[in-house]
Design a protein around this motif. Structure first.
Motif, short mmCIF file in Angstrom:
data_model
loop_
_atom_site.label_atom_id
_atom_site.label_comp_id
_atom_site.label_asym_id
_atom_site.label_seq_id
_atom_site.Cartn_x
_atom_site.Cartn_y
_atom_site.Cartn_z
N THR A 61 0.85 -1.18 0.00
CA THR A 61 0.00 0.00 0.00
C THR A 61 0.89 1.24 0.00
OG1 THR A 61 -0.13 -0.13 2.41
CG2 THR A 61 -1.94 -1.12 1.14
N LEU A 62 0.31 2.40 -0.28
CA LEU A 62 1.12 3.61 -0.43
C LEU A 62 1.86 3.97 0.84
CD1 LEU A 62 -0.66 3.81 -3.02
CD2 LEU A 62 -0.45 6.29 -2.79
N ASP A 63 1.26 3.72 2.01
CA ASP A 63 1.95 4.06 3.26
C ASP A 63 3.11 3.12 3.55
OD1 ASP A 63 0.41 1.84 3.83
OD2 ASP A 63 -0.23 2.55 5.81
N GLN A 64 3.21 2.05 2.78
CA GLN A 64 4.36 1.15 2.90
C GLN A 64 5.44 1.47 1.87
OE1 GLN A 64 1.99 -2.44 2.27
NE2 GLN A 64 2.37 -3.07 4.39
N ALA A 65 5.22 2.54 1.09
CA ALA A 65 6.14 2.84 -0.01
C ALA A 65 6.35 4.34 -0.19
CB ALA A 65 5.58 2.24 -1.29
N ASP A 66 6.15 5.12 0.85
CA ASP A 66 6.31 6.56 0.70
C ASP A 66 7.60 7.10 1.30
OD1 ASP A 66 5.61 6.17 3.32
OD2 ASP A 66 3.91 7.57 3.32
N GLU A 67 8.50 6.17 1.63
CA GLU A 67 9.85 6.53 2.04
C GLU A 67 10.82 5.73 1.17
OE1 GLU A 67 10.56 8.86 4.13
OE2 GLU A 67 8.55 9.21 4.98
N ILE A 68 11.91 6.36 0.76
CA ILE A 68 12.83 5.69 -0.16
C ILE A 68 13.43 4.44 0.47
CG2 ILE A 68 14.82 7.09 0.51
CD1 ILE A 68 13.92 5.71 -3.02
N SER A 69 13.58 4.44 1.78
CA SER A 69 14.14 3.27 2.46
C SER A 69 13.22 2.06 2.34
CB SER A 69 14.41 3.58 3.93
OG SER A 69 13.21 3.94 4.59
N GLU A 70 11.92 2.30 2.10
CA GLU A 70 10.96 1.21 2.01
C GLU A 70 10.95 0.54 0.65
OE1 GLU A 70 7.44 2.54 5.08
OE2 GLU A 70 7.57 3.66 3.19
N ILE A 71 11.45 1.22 -0.38
CA ILE A 71 11.36 0.66 -1.73
C ILE A 71 12.71 0.55 -2.43
CG2 ILE A 71 9.00 1.46 -2.06
CD1 ILE A 71 10.12 3.74 -3.76
N SER A 72 13.77 0.97 -1.77
CA SER A 72 15.08 1.02 -2.45
C SER A 72 15.61 -0.34 -2.83
CB SER A 72 16.10 1.75 -1.57
OG SER A 72 16.24 1.10 -0.32
N ASP A 73 15.14 -1.41 -2.18
CA ASP A 73 15.63 -2.75 -2.51
C ASP A 73 14.95 -3.35 -3.73
OD1 ASP A 73 17.47 -2.78 -0.46
OD2 ASP A 73 16.14 -3.81 0.95
#
Length: 300
Positions: free
Chosen positions: A61-73
């Motif tokens: 969900t968007l709140d799990q992906a609104d920080e770069i640390s959450e999606i950088s991998d």
């Protein structure tokens, strides 16, 4: 080495070989939407079945992906609409689009699917981050066909290689009217001017963006069940692979030479395992079955 340790005066026989690429790793994909009626889980399953490439896809969900640390991998981010404007891609998700832009600038790949133009039409103008993560230039409103026939205008690109003109199996096909400067149109619609249904944009070291007008992530009411296989599946997988930095259609498997070898009782035999890999990846061998008598061991 093949050692016959039996006392039955029988030969040890070895047949065949298997392979495993030590350097092979899956392409990590996140499909991001807040919608409860979108088919993002089915898109993840479609990628995870590894029909053409090796993917590891999850939904967020968007709140799990609104920080770069959450999606950088992740290697590729997928966004798209259900058709109900409930994906959460609004101005209220203030961190989401800047985070995706940072992900792109860091070399990531971003794919927008159909109904994303519809869902973001009210937020596109003046939103530099949203404009940066899509390969099209948004015009007022949104456009679609029911579903039309896809015309492949470039068949030598890795995304569309091996794909000919086809009729979508879903109910509608969304399309963009204008491209970003530097973007490429790979597919359109027969009989419709300025219909861009397959778009790519290579930003070099600053990532890649793509757009597919098919209803992959839409609600099931849009009749997208048959998009999980066939040419539409091939198109999706080749697009995601290209967005992750891939150029060829797929990694070539190593080739191991078949052979049969035998030894006399209590006599050690050395066997050379011969194989080739077109991608020059490291190869390891695995013993699947032991001989009827004796043992097989590896020496490096």
């Amino acid at each position: 080495i093949a050692n016959d340790l039996s006392s039955n005066n029988n030969n040890a026989v070895i047949n065949g070989a298997s392979w495993n690429e030590e350097d092979a790793s899956s392409i990590k994909v996140a499909i991001i939407s807040n919608s409860n009626v979108a088919t993002k889980e089915l898109v993840a399953a479609q990628l995870n079945d590894d029909t053409y490439f090796d993917f590891s896809a999850v939904t967020l969900t968007l709140d799990q992906a609104d920080e770069i640390s959450e999606i950088s991998d992740y290697d590729v981010i997928i966004i798209g609409g259900s058709g109900h404007a409930d994906g959460g891609y609004t101005t209220n998700s203030s961190n989401f689009f800047p985070t995706l832009n940072t992900f792109l600038q860091n070399g990531g790949g971003i794919l927008s699917l159909s109904w994303f133009i519809y869902e973001t039409q009210s937020y596109y103008t003046g939103n530099a981050d949203l404009a940066a993560i899509t390969p099209y230039a948004q015009n007022p409103g949104y456009q679609f066909q029911t579903p039309g026939q896809i015309s492949i205008v470039q068949n030598d690109h890795p995304v569309t290689n091996g794909i000919s003109n086809f009729t979508p199996t879903c109910s509608f096909t969304e399309y963009a009217r204008s491209l970003d400067p530097g973007a490429e149109k790979l597919g359109g619609l027969f009989g419709t001017d300025n219909a861009n249904t397959i778009i790519v944009h290579d930003h070099g070291n600053n990532g890649r963006t793509g757009y597919l007008g098919g209803m992959y992530i839409a609600n099931t009411a849009y009749n997208n069940v048959n998009m999980r296989s066939g040419v539409e599946d091939q198109l999706l997988e080749q697009m995601v692979y290209w967005l992750a930095g891939g150029e060829s259609n797929q990694n070539q498997p190593p080739v191991a030479n078949s052979f049969s070898s035998s030894s006399v009782e209590d006599v050690t035999v050395n066997i050379d395992l011969i194989s080739q890999d077109a991608d020059n990846d490291t190869i390891s061998f695995t013993i699947l079955d032991s001989p009827f008598h004796g043992e097989v061991v590896f020496i490096t």
